[in-house]
Design a protein around this motif. Structure first.
Motif, PDB file in Angstrom:
ATOM      1  N   ILE A  80      -0.383  -1.769  -4.118  1.00  0.00           N
ATOM      2  CA  ILE A  80      -0.989  -2.353  -5.632  1.00  0.00           C
ATOM      3  C   ILE A  80      -0.001  -3.233  -6.311  1.00  0.00           C
ATOM      4  CG2 ILE A  80      -1.402   0.227  -5.698  1.00  0.00           C
ATOM      5  CD1 ILE A  80       0.806   0.379  -8.254  1.00  0.00           C
ATOM      6  N   ASN A  81      -0.713  -3.761  -7.265  1.00  0.00           N
ATOM      7  CA  ASN A  81      -0.283  -4.882  -8.300  1.00  0.00           C
ATOM      8  C   ASN A  81       0.523  -4.057  -9.381  1.00  0.00           C
ATOM      9  OD1 ASN A  81      -0.959  -7.306  -6.621  1.00  0.00           O
ATOM     10  ND2 ASN A  81      -2.910  -6.982  -7.398  1.00  0.00           N
ATOM     11  N   ALA A  82       1.787  -3.800  -9.143  1.00  0.00           N
ATOM     12  CA  ALA A  82       2.431  -3.064 -10.053  1.00  0.00           C
ATOM     13  C   ALA A  82       2.772  -3.912 -11.667  1.00  0.00           C
ATOM     14  CB  ALA A  82       3.737  -2.500  -9.543  1.00  0.00           C
ATOM     15  N   SER A  83       2.448  -3.654 -12.606  1.00  0.00           N
ATOM     16  CA  SER A  83       2.742  -4.370 -13.893  1.00  0.00           C
ATOM     17  C   SER A  83       3.928  -3.989 -14.614  1.00  0.00           C
ATOM     18  CB  SER A  83       1.391  -4.424 -14.639  1.00  0.00           C
ATOM     19  OG  SER A  83       1.231  -2.931 -15.113  1.00  0.00           O
ATOM     20  N   GLY A  84       4.725  -2.656 -14.206  1.00  0.00           N
ATOM     21  CA  GLY A  84       5.582  -2.021 -14.940  1.00  0.00           C
ATOM     22  C   GLY A  84       5.956  -0.565 -14.672  1.00  0.00           C
ATOM     23  N   GLU A  85       7.011  -0.007 -15.023  1.00  0.00           N
ATOM     24  CA  GLU A  85       7.465   1.187 -14.857  1.00  0.00           C
ATOM     25  C   GLU A  85       6.408   2.190 -15.596  1.00  0.00           C
ATOM     26  OE1 GLU A  85       9.938   2.653 -13.457  1.00  0.00           O
ATOM     27  OE2 GLU A  85      10.811   0.857 -12.704  1.00  0.00           O
ATOM     28  N   ALA A  86       5.822   1.925 -16.705  1.00  0.00           N
ATOM     29  CA  ALA A  86       4.886   2.632 -17.409  1.00  0.00           C
ATOM     30  C   ALA A  86       3.532   3.009 -16.520  1.00  0.00           C
ATOM     31  CB  ALA A  86       4.508   2.170 -18.663  1.00  0.00           C
ATOM     32  N   GLN A  87       3.341   1.946 -15.950  1.00  0.00           N
ATOM     33  CA  GLN A  87       2.123   2.113 -14.894  1.00  0.00           C
ATOM     34  C   GLN A  87       2.238   2.968 -13.739  1.00  0.00           C
ATOM     35  OE1 GLN A  87       1.656  -1.126 -12.392  1.00  0.00           O
ATOM     36  NE2 GLN A  87      -0.610  -1.057 -12.388  1.00  0.00           N
ATOM     37  N   LEU A  88       3.485   2.861 -13.136  1.00  0.00           N
ATOM     38  CA  LEU A  88       3.918   3.574 -11.973  1.00  0.00           C
ATOM     39  C   LEU A  88       4.022   4.813 -12.497  1.00  0.00           C
ATOM     40  CD1 LEU A  88       6.474   1.241 -10.223  1.00  0.00           C
ATOM     41  CD2 LEU A  88       4.026   1.465  -9.755  1.00  0.00           C
ATOM     42  N   LYS A  89       4.504   5.271 -13.621  1.00  0.00           N
ATOM     43  CA  LYS A  89       4.792   6.554 -13.896  1.00  0.00           C
ATOM     44  C   LYS A  89       3.575   7.471 -14.038  1.00  0.00           C
ATOM     45  CE  LYS A  89       6.948   9.876 -17.326  1.00  0.00           C
ATOM     46  NZ  LYS A  89       6.379  10.774 -16.835  1.00  0.00           N
ATOM     47  N   ALA A  90       2.451   6.777 -14.842  1.00  0.00           N
ATOM     48  CA  ALA A  90       1.466   7.218 -15.182  1.00  0.00           C
ATOM     49  C   ALA A  90       0.544   7.306 -13.949  1.00  0.00           C
ATOM     50  CB  ALA A  90       0.313   6.218 -16.073  1.00  0.00           C
ATOM     51  N   LEU A  91       0.644   6.605 -12.838  1.00  0.00           N
ATOM     52  CA  LEU A  91      -0.106   6.508 -11.686  1.00  0.00           C
ATOM     53  C   LEU A  91       0.399   8.024 -10.824  1.00  0.00           C
ATOM     54  CD1 LEU A  91      -1.824   5.790  -9.154  1.00  0.00           C
ATOM     55  CD2 LEU A  91      -0.017   4.013  -8.560  1.00  0.00           C
ATOM     56  N   PHE A  92       1.732   8.075 -10.668  1.00  0.00           N
ATOM     57  CA  PHE A  92       2.576   9.015 -10.111  1.00  0.00           C
ATOM     58  C   PHE A  92       2.101  10.501 -10.525  1.00  0.00           C
ATOM     59  CE2 PHE A  92       4.317   6.039  -8.012  1.00  0.00           C
ATOM     60  CZ  PHE A  92       5.663   6.162  -7.187  1.00  0.00           C
ATOM     61  N   ASP A  93       1.922  10.335 -12.117  1.00  0.00           N
ATOM     62  CA  ASP A  93       1.737  11.663 -12.624  1.00  0.00           C
ATOM     63  C   ASP A  93       0.248  12.075 -12.541  1.00  0.00           C
ATOM     64  OD1 ASP A  93       4.266  11.761 -13.802  1.00  0.00           O
ATOM     65  OD2 ASP A  93       3.598  10.985 -15.764  1.00  0.00           O
ATOM     66  N   GLU A  94      -0.688  11.176 -12.534  1.00  0.00           N
ATOM     67  CA  GLU A  94      -2.211  11.566 -12.406  1.00  0.00           C
ATOM     68  C   GLU A  94      -2.277  11.930 -10.729  1.00  0.00           C
ATOM     69  OE1 GLU A  94      -6.476   9.872 -12.732  1.00  0.00           O
ATOM     70  OE2 GLU A  94      -4.796   8.590 -13.489  1.00  0.00           O
ATOM     71  N   LEU A  95      -1.602  11.314  -9.976  1.00  0.00           N
ATOM     72  CA  LEU A  95      -1.821  11.740  -8.426  1.00  0.00           C
ATOM     73  C   LEU A  95      -1.252  13.198  -8.282  1.00  0.00           C
ATOM     74  CD1 LEU A  95      -0.615   8.341  -6.472  1.00  0.00           C
ATOM     75  CD2 LEU A  95      -3.052   9.367  -6.380  1.00  0.00           C
ATOM     76  N   LYS A  96      -0.303  13.414  -8.752  1.00  0.00           N
ATOM     77  CA  LYS A  96       0.588  14.711  -8.374  1.00  0.00           C
ATOM     78  C   LYS A  96      -0.363  15.805  -9.190  1.00  0.00           C
ATOM     79  CE  LYS A  96       5.216  13.131  -7.534  1.00  0.00           C
ATOM     80  NZ  LYS A  96       6.466  13.128  -8.012  1.00  0.00           N
ATOM     81  N   ALA A  97      -1.007  15.480 -10.363  1.00  0.00           N
ATOM     82  CA  ALA A  97      -1.664  16.483 -11.304  1.00  0.00           C
ATOM     83  C   ALA A  97      -3.040  16.809 -10.513  1.00  0.00           C
ATOM     84  CB  ALA A  97      -2.199  15.890 -12.474  1.00  0.00           C
ATOM     85  N   THR A  98      -3.413  16.024  -9.077  1.00  0.00           N
ATOM     86  CA  THR A  98      -4.601  16.680  -8.618  1.00  0.00           C
ATOM     87  C   THR A  98      -4.607  17.924  -7.925  1.00  0.00           C
ATOM     88  OG1 THR A  98      -3.753  15.309  -6.433  1.00  0.00           O
ATOM     89  CG2 THR A  98      -5.110  14.181  -8.149  1.00  0.00           C
ATOM     90  N   GLY A  99      -3.308  18.556  -7.363  1.00  0.00           N
ATOM     91  CA  GLY A  99      -2.931  19.429  -6.956  1.00  0.00           C
ATOM     92  C   GLY A  99      -3.297  19.346  -5.318  1.00  0.00           C
ATOM     93  N   GLN A 100      -3.795  18.212  -4.735  1.00  0.00           N
ATOM     94  CA  GLN A 100      -3.990  17.961  -3.728  1.00  0.00           C
ATOM     95  C   GLN A 100      -2.821  16.883  -2.832  1.00  0.00           C
ATOM     96  OE1 GLN A 100      -8.311  16.633  -4.172  1.00  0.00           O
ATOM     97  NE2 GLN A 100      -8.342  17.436  -2.007  1.00  0.00           N
ATOM     98  N   VAL A 101      -2.189  16.310  -3.773  1.00  0.00           N
ATOM     99  CA  VAL A 101      -1.154  15.240  -3.451  1.00  0.00           C
ATOM    100  C   VAL A 101       0.334  16.089  -3.566  1.00  0.00           C
ATOM    101  CG1 VAL A 101       0.220  13.414  -4.299  1.00  0.00           C
ATOM    102  CG2 VAL A 101      -2.292  13.409  -4.529  1.00  0.00           C
ATOM    103  N   HIS A 102       1.073  16.087  -2.332  1.00  0.00           N
ATOM    104  CA  HIS A 102       2.036  16.561  -2.152  1.00  0.00           C
ATOM    105  C   HIS A 102       3.270  15.636  -2.590  1.00  0.00           C
ATOM    106  CE1 HIS A 102       0.430  20.489  -0.721  1.00  0.00           C
ATOM    107  NE2 HIS A 102      -0.312  19.710   0.112  1.00  0.00           N
ATOM    108  N   MET A 103       3.207  14.577  -2.098  1.00  0.00           N
ATOM    109  CA  MET A 103       4.262  13.403  -2.150  1.00  0.00           C
ATOM    110  C   MET A 103       3.874  12.236  -2.488  1.00  0.00           C
ATOM    111  SD  MET A 103       7.038  14.103   0.685  1.00  0.00           S
ATOM    112  CE  MET A 103       6.030  14.373   2.113  1.00  0.00           C
ATOM    113  N   VAL A 104       4.468  11.397  -3.271  1.00  0.00           N
ATOM    114  CA  VAL A 104       4.099   9.772  -3.507  1.00  0.00           C
ATOM    115  C   VAL A 104       5.576   9.336  -3.160  1.00  0.00           C
ATOM    116  CG1 VAL A 104       3.471   8.190  -5.088  1.00  0.00           C
ATOM    117  CG2 VAL A 104       2.515  10.689  -5.205  1.00  0.00           C
ATOM    118  N   ILE A 105       5.547   8.491  -2.233  1.00  0.00           N
ATOM    119  CA  ILE A 105       6.637   7.871  -1.781  1.00  0.00           C
ATOM    120  C   ILE A 105       6.430   6.262  -1.920  1.00  0.00           C
ATOM    121  CG2 ILE A 105       8.287   7.455   0.274  1.00  0.00           C
ATOM    122  CD1 ILE A 105       7.070  10.125   1.450  1.00  0.00           C
TER     123      ILE A 105
END
Length: 105
Positions: A80-105
């Motif tokens: 992805i085109n990362a713009s900052g830490e806040a974007q990455l944190k929000a992305l990781f949080d949303e992915l993990k909140a799905t219940g289907q994602v086990h890891m984001v590396i």
């Protein structure tokens, strides 16, 4: 006779990373991710939809999908085109909140 380096000349990289020194990321940048979760018909679509919310420039055709050996899990590799830490944190949080994602590396 083989030459063995003295213990004093070897660096233990585990100790250096354990001290809290993490690699510095300069934003904006291309940021590679691997998202691992339960295999399913909708897993890749779910991941790419979330990615697009956080990076509208992302092209889902660039995602690489790899099935686990037994077919129970899938990993989606993408950049992805990362713009900052806040974007990455929000992305990781949303992915993990799905219940289907086990890891984001």
């Amino acid at each position: 006779m083989t030459h063995q380096p003295s213990k004093d000349s070897l660096r233990d990289l585990r100790l250096e990373t354990a001290k809290g020194s993490s690699p510095k990321v300069t934003f904006p940048c291309a940021y590679s991710l691997k998202v691992v979760g339960d295999a399913g018909d909708d897993f890749v679509d779910l991941v790419t939809a979330i990615i697009l919310r956080h990076d509208p420039t992302f092209d889902p055709a660039d995602a690489q999908v790899v099935d686990s050996r037994n077919g129970r899990f899938q990993s989606v590799r993408l950049t992805i085109n990362a713009s900052g830490e806040a974007q990455l944190k929000a992305l990781f949080d949303e992915l993990k909140a799905t219940g289907q994602v086990h890891m984001v590396i």
